[in-house]
Design a protein around this motif. Structure first.
Motif, short mmCIF file in Angstrom:
data_model
loop_
_atom_site.label_atom_id
_atom_site.label_comp_id
_atom_site.label_asym_id
_atom_site.label_seq_id
_atom_site.Cartn_x
_atom_site.Cartn_y
_atom_site.Cartn_z
N SER A 58 -13.65 49.28 -15.41
CA SER A 58 -13.02 50.51 -14.92
C SER A 58 -13.99 51.18 -13.96
N GLY A 59 -13.51 52.22 -13.31
CA GLY A 59 -14.32 52.90 -12.31
C GLY A 59 -13.92 52.48 -10.90
N ARG A 60 -14.53 53.14 -9.92
CA ARG A 60 -14.14 52.88 -8.54
C ARG A 60 -15.34 52.65 -7.65
N VAL A 61 -15.16 51.86 -6.62
CA VAL A 61 -16.18 51.70 -5.59
C VAL A 61 -15.50 51.97 -4.25
N ARG A 62 -16.06 52.89 -3.49
CA ARG A 62 -15.53 53.15 -2.16
C ARG A 62 -16.60 52.85 -1.13
N PHE A 63 -16.20 52.22 -0.04
CA PHE A 63 -17.15 51.90 1.01
C PHE A 63 -16.58 52.33 2.34
N ALA A 64 -17.33 53.13 3.06
CA ALA A 64 -16.89 53.65 4.36
C ALA A 64 -15.49 54.26 4.25
N GLY A 65 -15.26 54.99 3.17
CA GLY A 65 -14.00 55.70 3.02
C GLY A 65 -12.86 54.90 2.44
N LYS A 66 -13.09 53.59 2.19
CA LYS A 66 -11.99 52.77 1.66
C LYS A 66 -12.30 52.32 0.23
N ASP A 67 -11.26 52.24 -0.57
CA ASP A 67 -11.44 51.76 -1.93
C ASP A 67 -11.61 50.24 -1.90
N ILE A 68 -12.73 49.75 -2.39
CA ILE A 68 -12.97 48.30 -2.36
C ILE A 68 -13.14 47.74 -3.77
N THR A 69 -12.76 48.53 -4.78
CA THR A 69 -13.01 48.11 -6.17
C THR A 69 -12.53 46.69 -6.45
N ARG A 70 -11.37 46.34 -5.88
CA ARG A 70 -10.78 45.03 -6.16
C ARG A 70 -10.82 44.08 -4.97
N ALA A 71 -11.51 44.47 -3.91
CA ALA A 71 -11.54 43.62 -2.72
C ALA A 71 -12.35 42.35 -2.98
N SER A 72 -11.97 41.25 -2.34
CA SER A 72 -12.69 39.98 -2.52
C SER A 72 -14.03 40.04 -1.80
N GLY A 73 -14.91 39.11 -2.17
CA GLY A 73 -16.22 39.03 -1.53
C GLY A 73 -16.14 38.89 -0.02
N PRO A 74 -15.38 37.89 0.46
CA PRO A 74 -15.28 37.73 1.92
C PRO A 74 -14.71 38.98 2.61
N ALA A 75 -13.75 39.66 1.96
CA ALA A 75 -13.18 40.86 2.56
C ALA A 75 -14.25 41.94 2.70
N ARG A 76 -15.07 42.09 1.68
CA ARG A 76 -16.14 43.09 1.74
C ARG A 76 -17.13 42.75 2.84
N ALA A 77 -17.42 41.45 2.97
CA ALA A 77 -18.36 41.04 4.02
C ALA A 77 -17.82 41.46 5.38
N HIS A 78 -16.50 41.34 5.55
CA HIS A 78 -15.92 41.73 6.83
C HIS A 78 -15.88 43.23 7.04
N MET A 79 -15.93 43.98 5.93
CA MET A 79 -15.97 45.44 6.08
C MET A 79 -17.37 45.93 6.38
N GLY A 80 -18.35 45.04 6.21
CA GLY A 80 -19.71 45.42 6.60
C GLY A 80 -20.73 45.47 5.49
N ILE A 81 -20.46 44.75 4.39
CA ILE A 81 -21.48 44.65 3.34
C ILE A 81 -22.10 43.26 3.41
N ALA A 82 -23.40 43.21 3.63
CA ALA A 82 -24.08 41.92 3.65
C ALA A 82 -25.07 41.90 2.51
N ARG A 83 -25.22 40.73 1.90
CA ARG A 83 -26.16 40.70 0.78
C ARG A 83 -27.16 39.58 0.92
N SER A 84 -28.29 39.78 0.27
CA SER A 84 -29.21 38.68 0.09
C SER A 84 -29.27 38.41 -1.41
#
Lengths: 249, 324
Positions: A58-84
């Motif tokens: 439960s809970g929420r994650v918002r990134f750059a104003g959009k709710d990404i709690t359930r977004a897939s990994g590749p979708a988040r990467a396209h929104m601008g989250i990169a990880r190492s």
């Protein structure tokens, strides 16, 4: 400053283990925000919920104003989250340039292009080269990834993350397994992007954390016990007891 | 590949093998050994199938244990129309490709949700379903198989019934398949499937929805293999469900691994050595002791095990070492 990443009341359990307990945290645009905590504090679980490898109960994650709690990994990467990754995760049988080039390609339209030789794509290679230069690996551009050192792998990871031109870097223990000298070089590299790139840094190496962070959040047994400036965290009694104290003892 | 790559032992061997295949009908005519052209034709057709499997196995890490199903589908796409007196190759081959691609799309969409051993098992299960489906089709011979009394017809004056003409159709097809796969694996698309074989987690973190790319590769591979099946249907004149049994799929995997998966020429070396050993090992053993040849499977198996154990990258890997 505007809020880039907004975590609200995040919960995640595995069986009886409460790995993330009611975590709320903000990452402001342009800041370097470090998350520290003893082993098993739930840092990696938190990261994996932020990049879409796991989903919170439960809970929420918002990134750059959009709710990404359930977004897939590749979708988040396209929104601008990169990880190492904590454990080196590069393409061992490709050259360093190819590694970064694949990263550039990920954000250069779709890849359903079957005919032209990607290795001879001048635009792709030139762009990949600039990111290799940013982490100081340009001289090893044509060396196979499996033939370079651990420290260089870590630098390559940073270049690959940068190559997706993200809004935020999620760095999961970039200093893991490094010697002092290598760590120092990594700190210098990351310092160059301080102020330009928003970073969420999960790290054990306290020298790195205090050298880089604008703010520090302390995670203990899945729970956030403090978020403050490095100086204030250093003097925070609860943090000392829960975490720094452990090392002193 | 540049010009300088050809002037190495490895490049010269590749060139020699292709050249040898190109002049095979001339050699067999001179030697008056039509039978060997038969073996060579079979090598070419299976090489196309192996090249298609190599695309997903060697470059995409997808170990399909059901590729023989595509050969069967392709062969029946020739046999069934001929059963109804439809002789046009312009129908047979597109049909073989289309049905194979469709089968790959449906089974791939499900299989690719799994990984590792599960992927191997599920591709095998699907191919066994096709196997039993054709066994149950009494109309088309069931497990007795289907006689194909004619070959595909293309244009007047070109008769693929002629062994040499048919051989060259297969040869050109193999070269086309090789070139196609070579282009694909070096393209942007190819990078994505190679990347997801090397590290799927990283590919997803970079923003690649790898599933769609892998499925596309699977469909391309299936379509090429179905094409090889259509050639096989023309070649054998008799087709049966036996040709898509799981042991056939296993042999295909073996050929790819033996020759060197993830290399352009590897599948060709694999098929070549596999079929030549199968053909000549018994005779060779008979030279030492009368009737020893009936035990040829034993040394054959030992050779295969040794190659897999000690030669990383198969025969192609062996040539790589020689290069250095």
């Amino acid at each position: 400053m505007t809020m880039l990443l907004e975590i609200r009341d995040l919960q995640k359990s595995f069986g009886g283990v409460h790995a993330t307990k009611n975590v709320s945290l903000d990452v402001l645009e342009g800041e370097v925000h470090a998350v520290i905590g003893p082993n098993g504090a739930g840092k990696t679980t938190l990261i994996s919920q932020l990049c879409g490898e796991q989903f919170p109960d439960s809970g929420r994650v918002r990134f750059a104003g959009k709710d990404i709690t359930r977004a897939s990994g590749p979708a988040r990467a396209h929104m601008g989250i990169a990880r190492s990754f904590q454990i080196t995760t590069v393409f061992q049988d490709m050259t360093l340039l190819e590694n970064v080039s694949v990263s550039v390609q990920a954000h250069d339209g779709h890849s359903f292009r079957f005919w032209a030789d990607a290795g001879r794509d001048a635009a792709l290679n030139a762009k990949a080269m600039t990111f290799l230069e940013e982490v100081g690996l340009q001289e090893k551009a044509h060396v196979l990834s499996r033939e370079v050192s651990h420290g260089e792998h870590r630098q390559l990871e940073i270049a690959m993350a940068l190559a997706t031109e993200p809004k935020m870097l999620l760095l999961d223990e970039p200093m893991a397994g490094m010697g002092t000298e290598e760590s120092q070089r990594m700190i210098e590299i990351l310092k160059r992007f301080k102020g330009q790139k928003t970073m969420l840094l999960v790290e054990h190496d306290m020298d790195a954390v205090f050298a880089l962070a604008d703010r520090i959040s302390v995670l203990v047994y899945g729970e956030l016990i403090a978020t403050d400036t490095p100086a204030a965290i250093r003097d925070n009694e609860a943090v000392r007891q829960a975490y720094l104290g452990e090392e002193a003892a | 590949m540049n010009a300088s790559d050809i002037l190495t032992p490895k490049g010269l061997i590749a060139a020699a093998v292709i050249l040898l295949l190109a002049v095979m009908p001339v050699l067999t005519t001179i030697a008056d050994q039509a039978f060997y052209l038969d073996i060579a034709t079979r090598i070419l057709i299976l090489a196309i199938a192996a090249v298609s499997l190599n695309l997903i196995l060697g470059y995409g890490g997808m170990v399909s244990f059901g590729h023989a199903a595509f050969i069967g589908i392709g062969a029946y796409a020739v046999g069934i129309p001929i059963y109804y007196d439809e002789y046009s190759g312009w129908l047979h081959f597109p049909l073989a490709i289309a049905v194979s691609a469709l089968y790959a799309l449906i089974t791939g969409a499900i299989s690719l949700r799994t990984k590792g051993v599960h992927f191997i098992m599920i591709t095998m299960a699907f191919s066994q379903m096709v196997f039993f489906l054709f066994i149950s089709l009494e109309e088309y011979g069931g497990d007795d198989g289907l006689l194909i009394w004619s070959d595909s017809e293309f244009v007047d004056g070109v008769d693929v019934d002629d062994p040499t003409t048919f051989y060259y159709l297969c040869f050109i097809s193999l070269m086309g398949a090789l070139f196609l796969v070579h282009r694909i694996v070096n393209s942007r698309f190819g990078r994505v499937i190679r990347g997801s074989m090397s590290n799927d987690k990283r590919m997803k973190a970079l923003g690649y929805p790898t599933y769609g790319y892998k499925l596309t590769a699977y469909v391309i591979s299936g379509a090429i293999c179905g094409y090889a099946g259509a050639l096989m249907g023309n070649f054998t004149n008799f087709i049966s469900p036996e040709m898509m049994g799981w042991t056939r799929s296993g042999e295909l995997i073996f050929m790819v691994v033996l020759g060197g998966s993830g290399s352009v020429m590897g599948p060709i070396y694999g098929v070549l050595s596999f079929l030549l050993l199968e053909e000549f090992l018994p005779d060779f053993m008979d030279l030492f002791s009368k009737d020893a040849g009936i035990y040829w499977h034993l040394p054959f198996g030992i050779i295969l095990v040794l190659v897999v154990l000690f030669v990383r990258g198969g025969i192609n890997g062996l040539l790589d070492r020689w290069n250095r």
